[in-house]
Design a protein around this motif. Sequence first.
Motif, short mmCIF file in Angstrom:
data_model
loop_
_atom_site.label_atom_id
_atom_site.label_comp_id
_atom_site.label_asym_id
_atom_site.label_seq_id
_atom_site.Cartn_x
_atom_site.Cartn_y
_atom_site.Cartn_z
N ASP A 148 38.45 37.02 26.43
CA ASP A 148 38.81 36.58 27.78
C ASP A 148 39.81 35.43 27.81
OD1 ASP A 148 37.05 34.73 26.74
OD2 ASP A 148 35.39 35.34 28.03
N THR A 207 39.52 35.74 37.69
CA THR A 207 40.33 36.59 36.84
C THR A 207 41.79 36.56 37.30
OG1 THR A 207 39.68 38.45 38.23
CG2 THR A 207 38.44 38.12 36.19
N GLN A 213 41.24 34.25 33.89
CA GLN A 213 40.77 35.05 32.77
C GLN A 213 41.45 36.41 32.70
OE1 GLN A 213 36.56 35.09 31.74
NE2 GLN A 213 36.19 33.56 33.32
#
Length: 397
Positions: A280, A313, A323
């Motif tokens: 990640d 994200t 991420q």
Amino acid sequence: MNTMRRLLATSVAVAVPLLLAVSLVGPSEAALSANPSNPLAKPGPWNHSTIATRANPEFTNYRDEPDPARKAALAKIAKSPKARWFANCRSCNVDSVRKNVAAYVVDAQRSNPDALVQLAIFGLWPDGEVVDGKRPAMSWSMERYQRWIRQIAAGIGTARVAIILEPDLAISANHANGGRELRDPTPGVRMRMTAWAARYLSQTLRREAIYIDAGSADWLYVDEAVRLLRASGVQYVRGFALGATHYDSVASNVAFAAKVSAALSRGGIRGKRAVIDTADNGTPFTWKQWDARWGAKYRATRNEYYQFDNTPTCGSRTERVCQSLGHRPTWNPVGPESAKLGLGPDAPGLRQQAARVVDGYLWFGRGWRWMQQGGLDSRTEFRSVRMANSTRFTQAR
């Protein structure tokens, strides 16, 4: 002065061939030459798990997704080899963990005994890492923890395994760059438990490569990581793991790994290698960078969406402090995409350190899951799709 010059000349004479070897020969040959004992480089496939349960929402979500585009994105995670976490809870699985581990081993091997089975053993926080705003004391007895570890070893049997031992053990070093307000009240107990597990597993399993959690380059100082590892049994195992629940760059963790390995060697514990999580950190950031972008919003709202463990994200390949999927799992740290990690030919020193000290990049982080735990819920699938679509790396399937 003459003695110092001779030592410097000797160091340069040794270092230059090593740098040239990593720079001029093929990446696989360079890695094997610099780290010939690497157990992850041995022949045998790395398979993804096909068990469709709440313990493997990545594959379940992929299998059940009807939309072709989303299914292709989910495949980047579901069909990549990952470490499955085996975690305890307050009272749940001492009796069932052997059966569950054995089933996972069969699934990951695909009838090939040389396949690498990857798992993370997470047994030090049976009540959760934060309870009512505080770190809990260790609630399991050593005897119960030992029974749990023995059952895991029995489930593994003779399989070839890579084990991340106790992710988030670094909490017991009582340090984080954000402050020391959440100290582990029983760090010695947790480190003794880890040391016992390290010794037992290394003596019981036949084909094991065990790596004890040592935090991340943006988390512990080198001396803190060394004290933690020494007290937690690193002398019994292959080495240590970096980046389990952090997102710092691979380059930073390579440099950190080299310093930790060298410090351990100076203390008499020689030859320790590292694995680095790349699940990640495709767009790497440190805790301080997270705090600058998301910290105030999280503290103001207490919305888990902005928490460090659940950093939003990436929505594109250019967005930062978010991420995204990182480098695919591999035993070769200086492979074709290593330049994207800052380990290209223009960084020969870091490249040589990676080849010498790093056994591989593994996926033992789970940033696509909600709060890195997740399950069969829409938030985990949503995060997975965004991380897959924003990655800069090729995900071999």
